[in-house]
Design a protein around this motif. Structure first.
Motif: not given
Lengths: 130, 130, 130, 130, 130, 130
Positions: D32-35, D38, D41-42, D45, D49, D81-83, D85-86
C-alpha cells in the motif's frame, strides 16, 4: 432546474427510513434536518455519511462539544453556509456559549490570517518541526 | 530570488527584539521559530500579529488546548503546511495526545466531506436554522 | 450599491452581440444566461472567456459530459453557488442522470475528505509517485 | 517533532493488517502507499476511509476512470499535493492518456477562472436554474 | 511516476517555439520559466494561456504593477507555492519594494481574517450593499 | 436559531460605542455597516479587528485604493459574499472605475486559472525563484 428536493419520511423507502430513524433516535429529535433529507436522494451516500458521522462524532479522546467546534471551524474556513448554520446550532445545543463562539471565531480568523502570512512570506519549516 | 530571509535576534533592531523577547518570555522558549523571524522583515506586521495572537490564544471561555486544536483544523482546511507543522507541535505541547490528534483529523476530514456534500447538493437552510 | 447589472441583447453593442449570437448558435439556445450578461459589462472578458470556454469544452480526448462533470466538481470544491447551479443543469442536459450526479457528489465529498487527511497527517509523497 | 511515521505491515496489528491485505488484494498491488501507512496511526480512520473509498470508487453509474479524474480535479482545486501525485498515477493506471490529462487540467483551470468571475461579478442565479 | 517534464526549446515543435519566442520577446528575457515549459506538454493550453495572460496583464485602466500584486494576492489566498514564487519575483521586477510587499501581505492576511469573521458570524448584507 | 443579531449604537455599551465612533469619524460616515454591528457581539474582536484594519489600510507604501483592490481580490478568491459586496463598494468610493473593476476581475480569474494549472501540472519551482 431546481436543486434536489428534500425527501420526507412519508415518501422514503425502507433503507432511507432506517437511517432517518437512527438519526432521530441517536439525537433524540423529532425530525432530521434538510441535509439528511436532500442527500437521501442517493441512499448509499445517506447511509455511509450517517454511519461515518455517528462514529466520528461519538465521545472519545475528544469530547463531543470540542468535535462540534472543530467541525464548525472547518466549515467556516471552507465557506459552507449550510454547515455553518447547522453546526453553530449543534454546538450551542452541546453547550457552546456566546462567549465561546466569540472566541472560536476569533481563533478561526487569526488562523486564517497567519496561514496566509506564512504562505505569502514563504516561511521555511523549522528543523525542529520537520 | 529567494523568499525573505529569517531575521535573527542578533541582527534585529530594538522594536523587533522587544517582540521576540515577549514571545520567548510568554512561551518560555529559548528562541522564536521561523514564522516570527520571517515576518520580522515587516516590523509592524510582527508586532500586530504577536499582540493579536497573544490576546486571542490566552485562556478564556475556551481553554488554550482547544484553541490550538481549532487553529490546527483551520490550517489543514486552508492547506498551510508551515502552520500545520507548527500548530501540531504547539497542540502536542499543550497536551494533545496521538489519539486526540487522530480524532481531530477524522473530524476535519468528515467536515470537509459534508461541506462539499451540502454545497454540491445545494441543500436549503432549514427554517429553524435561519 | 448593487452588483453589476445584466446586459440584455437589446442594450448590447455589436461586440457583445456577436459573442451572444455565437453562444446561442453554438449551444442552440434562445438566450444566454446571466453569467454572460453580467460579464458583458467588460467586453474583453466576455469575448476571451467565451472563446476559451468554447475551445476547452469541445469534444476531444474527453467527451463533453465528462468535461461538464469535472467543471461541476471544481465548482463545488471552490464553493461557487452560481457555477454549481449552471453546471449541474449543463451536465444534465448532456446526459448526466440522477444516479450519476449522486456518484459524482460522493466522489467529490470523498476526495475532499482524503485531501484533508493527507494534508493534516503530513503524508510524505512515495518515491514511486515523485 | 516530525510528522506521523508510516506504519509498515511488519509493525502493524491485526486490524491494520486486515485493511492493508484488502487494499492489496482489491487493487492487485504488492504494497500500500504512504497514505494508508500514515493514517494507520489511527486504525478507525484507516478502516473507515478504506471502506468508504472502496464503495465509492467501485464501478457504478460512472466508470472508475471518470471517478479517478473527478478525484484528481478536486485535489487540484484544494491544493493537496500528495493527492495530486497519487491520483494522477491512479488515473493513468486506469487509462488516462497524456492528452486526456492535458484536457482535464484545462477544464480545471477554466472552471477555476469562471468560478471567480461569477463570484466576483456577483452574478444572480437565473430563474431557470433556481 | 514523476510529474510532467519541462519541454526545452530545443525539443519543442514549431507551435510551442512560436509561443516561447513571443514570451521571450514580450518580456525581454533569455528563457521562459518552468511554468511555460511544463504546460507546453499540452500545446493548446500553452497558447491559450499565454494569449490570455498577455492581454490581461497589459497596461490598461490598472497599471501592470498593480495587476502583478493582485495576481500575487490571489495566489497566496489559493496556496499556489509556484505562483507565489514567480509572481513575487515578477512584481519586484516591476518595482514592488520590500515595504510594498510587507504591506501587501498584511492586507492579504487581514482580508483573510475578516473574510472568515464575516462568514462565521453570518453577517447579513446591508441594504445599501445589495 | 438565527445568526447573531447586529448591535445598534443605541443598545451598545461604552466599549463598543467608542469603536463605532472611531469608525464613523475615521471614515466620515453616519453609521457603521453590519459587519461591525455583528462582530460587536464579541467586543474584544470588534476592537482588535478595527484597530488592525485601521493600521493596515492607512496610506503607506501602497495607496489606499490599491489596498482596497487587494482586499477585494482575496475576498473573491475565498468566496466571501459579504466582503465582496462591502469591498467593491469601498473600492468604488476610493476611485475604482467600472473599467478598473473589470480588469481586476479579469486578473483574479486568470490568477485562479494559472494557480490550478501550476498545481495540477506539478510545476517544479525554477532554480532562480527558490
Amino acid at each position: 432546474m431546481a436543486g434536489a428536493q428534500p425527501i420526507e419520511y412519508s415518501q422514503a423507502g425502507p433503507e432511507v427510513r432506517a437511517v432517518f430513524d437512527d438519526i432521530k433516535h441517536t439525537r433524540n429529535i423529532p425530525d432530521v434536518n434538510n441535509f439528511w433529507k436532500v442527500i437521501a436522494n442517493h441512499p448509499p451516500t445517506l447511509k455511509r455519511t450517517w454511519e461515518s458521522l455517528k462514529g466520528i462524532m461519538a465521545p472519545g479522546a475528544l469530547d463531543p462539544l470540542v468535535k462540534e467546534m472543530l467541525y464548525l471551524a472547518v466549515s467556516i474556513a471552507q465557506s459552507c453556509d449550510y454547515c455553518i448554520a447547522s453546526h453553530t446550532a449543534a454546538a450551542k445545543k452541546r453547550g457552546m456559549t456566546d462567549e465561546m463562539l466569540g472566541e472560536l471565531l476569533a481563533v478561526v480568523g487569526m488562523a486564517s490570517e497567519t496561514n496566509r502570512l506564512a504562505t505569502g512570506w514563504r516561511v521555511p519549516v523549522d528543523e525542529a518541526l520537520r
